[in-house]
Scaffold this motif. Structure first.
Motif, PDB file in Angstrom:
ATOM      1  N   ILE A  50      12.750   1.028 -15.730  1.00 53.16           N
ATOM      2  CA  ILE A  50      13.806   1.693 -14.959  1.00 53.16           C
ATOM      3  C   ILE A  50      13.680   3.188 -15.203  1.00 53.16           C
ATOM      4  N   VAL A  51      13.334   3.932 -14.164  1.00 49.80           N
ATOM      5  CA  VAL A  51      13.082   5.364 -14.336  1.00 49.80           C
ATOM      6  C   VAL A  51      14.331   6.204 -14.104  1.00 49.80           C
ATOM      7  N   ALA A  52      15.347   5.640 -13.443  1.00 43.35           N
ATOM      8  CA  ALA A  52      16.584   6.384 -13.222  1.00 43.35           C
ATOM      9  C   ALA A  52      17.665   5.458 -12.692  1.00 43.35           C
ATOM     10  N   VAL A  53      18.914   5.866 -12.913  1.00 42.03           N
ATOM     11  CA  VAL A  53      20.082   5.190 -12.357  1.00 42.03           C
ATOM     12  C   VAL A  53      20.895   6.221 -11.583  1.00 42.03           C
ATOM     13  N   VAL A  54      21.308   5.857 -10.375  1.00 41.48           N
ATOM     14  CA  VAL A  54      22.097   6.750  -9.516  1.00 41.48           C
ATOM     15  C   VAL A  54      23.405   6.051  -9.181  1.00 41.48           C
ATOM     16  N   ASP A  55      24.520   6.753  -9.324  1.00 41.16           N
ATOM     17  CA  ASP A  55      25.814   6.172  -8.982  1.00 41.16           C
ATOM     18  C   ASP A  55      26.644   7.196  -8.216  1.00 41.16           C
ATOM     19  N   SER A 102      18.674  17.896  -0.110  1.00 39.70           N
ATOM     20  CA  SER A 102      17.234  18.123  -0.291  1.00 39.70           C
ATOM     21  C   SER A 102      16.854  18.330  -1.755  1.00 39.70           C
ATOM     22  N   ASP A 103      17.701  19.005  -2.522  1.00 38.90           N
ATOM     23  CA  ASP A 103      17.393  19.216  -3.937  1.00 38.90           C
ATOM     24  C   ASP A 103      17.356  17.897  -4.698  1.00 38.90           C
ATOM     25  N   PHE A 104      18.313  17.007  -4.375  1.00 35.23           N
ATOM     26  CA  PHE A 104      18.309  15.719  -5.064  1.00 35.23           C
ATOM     27  C   PHE A 104      17.121  14.870  -4.620  1.00 35.23           C
ATOM     28  N   VAL A 105      16.788  14.917  -3.347  1.00 38.13           N
ATOM     29  CA  VAL A 105      15.619  14.177  -2.856  1.00 38.13           C
ATOM     30  C   VAL A 105      14.360  14.635  -3.593  1.00 38.13           C
ATOM     31  N   ASP A 106      14.230  15.934  -3.807  1.00 39.66           N
ATOM     32  CA  ASP A 106      13.068  16.443  -4.549  1.00 39.66           C
ATOM     33  C   ASP A 106      13.060  15.944  -5.992  1.00 39.66           C
ATOM     34  N   THR A 107      14.255  15.890  -6.608  1.00 37.73           N
ATOM     35  CA  THR A 107      14.342  15.393  -7.980  1.00 37.73           C
ATOM     36  C   THR A 107      13.896  13.941  -8.072  1.00 37.73           C
ATOM     37  N   ILE A 108      14.373  13.124  -7.153  1.00 42.69           N
ATOM     38  CA  ILE A 108      14.022  11.704  -7.155  1.00 42.69           C
ATOM     39  C   ILE A 108      12.542  11.506  -6.806  1.00 42.69           C
ATOM     40  N   LYS A 109      12.030  12.342  -5.929  1.00 46.24           N
ATOM     41  CA  LYS A 109      10.618  12.237  -5.534  1.00 46.24           C
ATOM     42  C   LYS A 109       9.700  12.381  -6.737  1.00 46.24           C
ATOM     43  N   LEU A 153      14.878  10.019   1.971  1.00 46.23           N
ATOM     44  CA  LEU A 153      15.040   9.303   0.705  1.00 46.23           C
ATOM     45  C   LEU A 153      14.423   7.909   0.778  1.00 46.23           C
ATOM     46  N   LEU A 154      14.623   7.226   1.905  1.00 43.97           N
ATOM     47  CA  LEU A 154      14.113   5.859   2.057  1.00 43.97           C
ATOM     48  C   LEU A 154      12.591   5.806   2.081  1.00 43.97           C
ATOM     49  N   SER A 155      11.955   6.905   2.444  1.00 41.79           N
ATOM     50  CA  SER A 155      10.489   6.914   2.551  1.00 41.79           C
ATOM     51  C   SER A 155       9.786   7.112   1.210  1.00 41.79           C
ATOM     52  N   LEU A 156      10.525   7.384   0.143  1.00 46.42           N
ATOM     53  CA  LEU A 156       9.895   7.734  -1.133  1.00 46.42           C
ATOM     54  C   LEU A 156       9.315   6.547  -1.911  1.00 46.42           C
ATOM     55  N   PRO A 157       9.995   5.393  -2.044  1.00 49.36           N
ATOM     56  CA  PRO A 157       9.433   4.312  -2.868  1.00 49.36           C
ATOM     57  C   PRO A 157       8.132   3.776  -2.267  1.00 49.36           C
ATOM     58  N   SER A 158       7.169   3.473  -3.129  1.00 49.89           N
ATOM     59  CA  SER A 158       5.865   3.000  -2.637  1.00 49.89           C
ATOM     60  C   SER A 158       5.898   1.547  -2.185  1.00 49.89           C
TER      61      SER A 158
END
Length: 289
Positions: free
Chosen positions: A5-10, A50-57, A77-82
């Motif tokens: 688990i690399v991160a948790v978002v709530d 956009s800043d959060f999207v970059d962080t998660i990327k 955001l949806l396009s990021l997971p492989s």
């Protein structure tokens, strides 16, 4: 599950709203568990910023799993997971898309509930289905009891999803629109009782969310904790108190009578309904509105 688990978002705490309120013995929020486990955690007001999207990327995740998350995730955001982005939604989709699906399922008197794991897309709860589990509802279910059985039956879908994603075994199937429905947020008025409804509906609403359905009487707002149908009709106007017994009071409805067993005023403990009636001066012939 075979993953890190690399991160948790709530959602930020101020925006967490539920028809199944947190109780003292419930598990803590996801972010608290993450902090205890030294896992990075985030509570962005807008996950699509956009800043959060970059962080998660930068985390280079393979799978996103959304469970009870209230914000719509947009395409960047949806396009990021492989591998995939999957949402765990507590209804048998396409029925009860949107918010508070277990609450709506019980309010409508459905005999079956469940959970759907689906691929997330920019449309709300409309993505292709990966897995589904079904659970029978019970006559005296509350949101909490039904949620508990749904989660107990579906929790192992999390490791299954991860294993299938790693092995490229995910086989999504389109939802379709037959039987589709959508609901948004609940409001205070969703919990105000209309005594012209039939007794079974009123009983179901009270049992679905104990302590949240209410009416007005004698200048007070009364919240009901438990109720049961009292057989036999009445010619009295709906909302008329027909009898106050030793523990409960009986009220006329649009069809049959409803025995109110327990109630409370705001911010007080529950007590037998007859005792509350005596304290508030509610007697036979009084009107609840």
């Amino acid at each position: 599950a075979p993953c890190d688990i690399v991160a948790v978002v709530d959602t930020p705490p101020a925006h967490r709203k539920s028809t199944n309120p947190q109780k003292p013995n419930d598990p803590p929020p996801f972010t608290q568990i993450a902090q205890e486990q030294k896992i990075p955690s985030f509570e962005p007001p807008n996950p699509n910023d956009s800043d959060f999207v970059d962080t998660i990327k930068d985390l280079r995740s393979s799978v996103y799993i959304a469970i009870g998350y209230v914000r719509i995730l947009k395409a960047p955001l949806l396009s990021l997971p492989s591998r995939t982005t999957a949402n765990f939604h507590a209804s048998l989709l396409p029925a009860y898309r949107g918010k508070h699906p277990v609450f709506r399922t019980l309010r409508d008197g459905q005999s079956r509930a469940g959970l759907t794991v689906h691929v997330m897309d920019p449309h709300l709860d409309a993505g292709a289905i990966l897995y589904q589990v079904r659970v029978r509802t019970r006559r005296r279910d509350s949101v909490a009891t039904l949620y508990g059985r749904i989660m107990e039956k579906s929790v192992l879908l999390v490791p299954q999803l991860v294993r299938d994603a790693v092995a490229d075994r995910l086989r999504p199937r389109p939802q379709g629109e037959t039987g589709a429905s959508y609901f948004s947020s609940v409001s205070e008025e969703d919990f105000r009782l209309d005594w012209s409804a039939d007794a079974e509906q009123l009983r179901r609403w009270i049992c679905t969310t104990p302590g949240q359905c209410f009416c007005e009487a004698g200048g007070h707002r009364i919240f009901f904790l438990d109720a049961e149908i009292e057989r036999g009709g009445t010619g009295a106007p709906p909302g008329t108190v027909m009898h106050v017994g030793r523990t409960r009071c009986t009220v006329a409805t649009g069809k049959q009578q409803l025995a109110l067993r327990a109630g409370k005023l705001a911010a007080t403990d529950g007590k037998p309904m007859a005792r509350l009636c005596h304290e508030l001066g509610i007697t036979e012939g009084s009107r609840l509105c």
